[in-house]
Design an enzyme around this catalytic site. Structure first.
Site, PDB file in Angstrom:
ATOM      1  N   ASP A 232      -8.512  -6.619  -4.854  1.00 16.26           N
ATOM      2  CA  ASP A 232      -8.112  -5.304  -4.338  1.00 16.26           C
ATOM      3  C   ASP A 232      -8.618  -4.232  -5.314  1.00 16.26           C
ATOM      4  OD1 ASP A 232      -6.870  -2.992  -3.488  1.00 16.26           O
ATOM      5  OD2 ASP A 232      -4.875  -3.888  -3.279  1.00 16.26           O
TER       6      ASP A 232
ATOM      7  N   SER B 232       0.830  -1.198   0.000  1.00 17.96           N
ATOM      8  CA  SER B 232       0.000   0.000   0.000  1.00 17.96           C
ATOM      9  C   SER B 232       0.872   1.259   0.000  1.00 17.96           C
ATOM     10  CB  SER B 232      -0.928  -0.056   1.222  1.00 17.96           C
ATOM     11  OG  SER B 232      -2.031   0.768   1.053  1.00 17.96           O
TER      12      SER B 232
ATOM     13  N   HIS C  71      -7.919  -5.406  -0.477  1.00 15.42           N
ATOM     14  CA  HIS C  71      -6.622  -4.766  -0.274  1.00 15.42           C
ATOM     15  C   HIS C  71      -5.908  -5.303   0.969  1.00 15.42           C
ATOM     16  CE1 HIS C  71      -3.613  -1.664  -0.505  1.00 15.42           C
ATOM     17  NE2 HIS C  71      -3.919  -1.199   0.683  1.00 15.42           N
ATOM     18  N   ASP C  72      -6.653  -5.556   2.023  1.00 19.01           N
ATOM     19  CA  ASP C  72      -6.054  -6.002   3.283  1.00 19.01           C
ATOM     20  C   ASP C  72      -5.377  -7.368   3.182  1.00 19.01           C
ATOM     21  OD1 ASP C  72      -6.229  -3.964   5.034  1.00 19.01           O
ATOM     22  OD2 ASP C  72      -7.990  -4.696   6.121  1.00 19.01           O
TER      23      ASP C  72
ATOM     24  N   ARG D  99     -12.011   6.644   9.295  1.00 17.11           N
ATOM     25  CA  ARG D  99     -11.530   5.267   9.316  1.00 17.11           C
ATOM     26  C   ARG D  99     -12.571   4.300   8.780  1.00 17.11           C
ATOM     27  NH1 ARG D  99      -6.939   2.328   9.087  1.00 17.11           N
ATOM     28  NH2 ARG D  99      -7.012   0.472  10.397  1.00 17.11           N
TER      29      ARG D  99
END
Lengths: 214, 413
Positions: free
Chosen positions: B329, B163, B362-363, B233
């Site tokens: 992602d 990232s 993405h994580d 967040r």
């Protein structure tokens, strides 16, 4: 929390190289730069880098093939011969290899043109559709050929651009490429003794050629 | 004091007195920033794992993502949770601390001990707040280079990160090609897209809309824009997951009830999950810092520094690259990674590229993805051989040799 068992080192193993792969390796100078387009599980790349000290890179379409190769420490990218070759600069490699993949590309002519542009030499091997057994299947059975080397039926094959050895030589001529070396492989991958293109075209199950720009 | 307040206080202390190694650069060694100003003094907080070998050739710099930190493989000093990349870094892990010396530093603009908006500005005696110049990815990398110099390391064996960490990897390779032997940019992009910037702007506006933000001077008043930061967040967290992952984890399941309450309570599990993500984040992260690190990503456009050609950024590089993307992602897509790969090919670089099949979004780069872990191990092992690093005891480099089989066994169509 620690799942150490799943991190245990697995021994990187390659299948034994096939005879045609050994023959391709023979066409490559030691310590040169090589791009193998459609490198599969990386057997040829591994052979070239360990036995001939070659700086070997690969492109492979299948995710599994790529992941296997990179996990074994080979320099391979997930990509497509039809779309990714145009990103390479001229003369980036000494040899660009296309082993048993030409017939599966969408634009074989452009692929071959790029190979000749990117590499000083191009090495291409492909199944020969001019082989007598294939001719006989069409002539006498009236069906698309299915052979030990070409087992998929017509509706399920990734091979969309079959050619004969004679067709390939015509294409090389049209691209103004010079054939440096040529060999046809028989039943068990052994090179045919004869050296005449019409014999290759009739009795070769595979053609293998090293080309260069004139 | 409640537990949350205690955590908050601990978190704010961490900005100036981190539970980490620290190096301080005085006015004689300022950081020349892209914003056109010099930053001094500069503090860098960092962690190391493993042992630096005699010729200093086994160092791996791990660059952290947006809200990550230097605690790669050690417990987080505030949350007590394992380091964010424990799955990848440690003894026997792919980034094997028995073999490599791993360094990770908090980025400039962060809030875990490296100079950032929550750090004390010695000129004013208050927190920097928005007086801190805007930080770029290149500034972060320049600061890391100062740390690497300080440690006496000339060439890093590898720079790796996902990232925003991946952006730093790319910047390292472009800015210091001779100092990076191998590079692993993971789940990243060579520039921030319009959509990427848009999501970040939502987060920043959410913080700034919180009345407790006080134009960035909240720390002076002992208050904190918790709500704004939590919403930022929550929005960002959605971009770290995938539609499939959310669907399979939560679907439309209700939270601790059998029927909707016809209210704005967190009826759905996914709402409850996001609220929890927001609430726990504000305990450990500074709101202004969030503004700075998101801005750094937005300004990132590596090609722009090289006449618009990403290939020029890597021209003639000797660094070995391994680019990794994850299929689901949608924040930094496979296409973003492919663009990096194309540029590296055009620049003549040695590059591997793996696109990992996963639905975790993405994580995924933080999670146990076996193919990703095998890729990292294989790439680093091969790079270590090329670098001449000795294998660990009990291991050999030889591949088993086998006899050739006839070509008739092949099935190529």
């Amino acid at each position: 929390m620690l799942e150490s068992h799943s991190f245990r080192r697995r021994r990187a193993a390659f299948p034994a190289p096939r005879v045609d792969e050994l023959l391709i390796a023979d066409m490559v100078e030691p310590h040169s730069r090589v791009l193998d387009v459609g490198c599969g599980d990386g057997t040829l790349l591994n052979l070239l880098s360990t036995e001939r000290g070659v700086d070997a890179r690969g492109i492979e379409l299948s995710h599994k093939g790529v992941n296997d190769c990179v996990a074994k420490g080979l320099s391979v990218i997930q990509g497509d011969a039809d779309t990714d070759l145009e990103n390479y600069p001229d003369d980036a490699f000494d040899y660009v290899i296309l082993s048993q993949t030409l017939q599966a590309t969408r634009h074989p002519r452009q692929v071959l043109e790029h190979m000749l542009r990117i590499g000083r030499h191009a090495i291409v091997s492909f199944p020969n559709f001019g082989h007598w057994r294939i001719r006989a299947q069409i002539a006498f059975l009236g069906h698309m050929p299915v052979t030990p080397n070409l087992q998929a039926p017509w509706y399920d094959t990734p091979n969309i651009h079959f050619c004969t050895i004679s067709d390939f030589l015509d294409l090389a001529k049209a691209l103004d490429a010079r054939i440096e070396r040529g060999v046809a492989l028989g039943r068990f991958g052994t090179p045919l003794k004869a050296n005449a293109p019409w014999v290759w075209n009739l009795f070769g199950e595979q053609g293998m050629f090293r080309l260069t720009r004139k | 004091m409640t537990l949350a307040e205690t955590t908050k206080a601990a978190s704010q202390r961490e900005a100036d007195e981190p539970h980490s190694l620290v190096v301080r650069f005085g006015p004689d060694q300022p950081l020349a920033m892209d914003a056109g100003v010099s930053l001094a003094p500069l503090t860098i907080a960092y962690q190391t794992y493993g042992t630096l070998n005699e010729d200093k050739s086994n160092a791996i710099l791990v660059c952290h993502a947006l809200t990550g930190d230097q605690h790669v493989a050690s417990d987080h000093p505030i949350t007590g949770k394992p380091g964010w990349w424990w799955i990848m870094v440690g003894p026997g892990r792919p980034i094997d601390t028995n073999r490599y010396f791993v360094i990770s530093s908090n980025v400039v603009g962060g809030c875990m001990g490296t100079t950032g908006p929550a750090s004390l500005n010695p000129a004013t005696g208050r927190a920097w707040g928005l007086d801190l110049p805007i930080v770029t990815i290149r500034d972060m990398v320049k600061a890391q280079a100062m740390l690497i110099d300080h440690l006496g390391i000339k060439t890093l064996f590898c720079v790796a990160g996902g990232s925003m960490g991946g952006m730093q990897v790319l910047q390292w390779a472009a800015s210091f090609p001779g100092r990076v032997f191998a590079a692993m940019p993971i789940a990243t992009a060579a520039k921030h897209s319009s959509q990427n910037i848009a999501f970040h702007e939502v987060g920043r506006q959410s913080i700034m809309a919180d009345p407790n933000w006080l134009a960035g001077r909240y720390l002076d008043q002992g208050t904190f824009p918790n709500k704004g930061l939590a919403v930022a967040r929550m929005a960002a967290h959605i971009t770290y997951l995938s539609d499939e992952a959310l669907q399979s984890k939560f679907g439309r399941k209700l939270q601790g009830r059998s029927a909707p309450t016809f209210s704005f309570d967190a009826d759905f599990q996914v709402e409850n999950y996001l609220r929890h993500q927001g609430a726990s984040f504000v305990d450990r992260f500074d709101a202004n810092s969030y503004l700075y690190v998101t801005r750094a990503c937005d300004y990132f456009d590596l090609a722009a520094d090289y006449g618009g050609s990403l290939a020029m950024a890597f021209k003639g590089t000797k660094t070995r690259f391994c680019v990794v993307s994850f299929q689901s992602d949608w924040l930094y897509t496979t296409a973003d990674s492919r663009a990096i790969v194309h540029a590296l090919n055009a620049g003549g670089a040695s590059v591997s590229f793996v696109d990992i099949e996963t639905d975790r979004g993405h994580d995924a780069f933080l999670l146990n993805e076996p193919e990703f872990i095998a890729t990292t191990r294989g790439f680093l092992d091969a790079a270590a051989r090329a670098r001449g690093l000795p294998p660990l005891a009990g291991e050999t480099d030889k591949q088993p040799a086998e006899a050739a089989k006839p070509a008739s066994e092949q099935t190529d169509n």
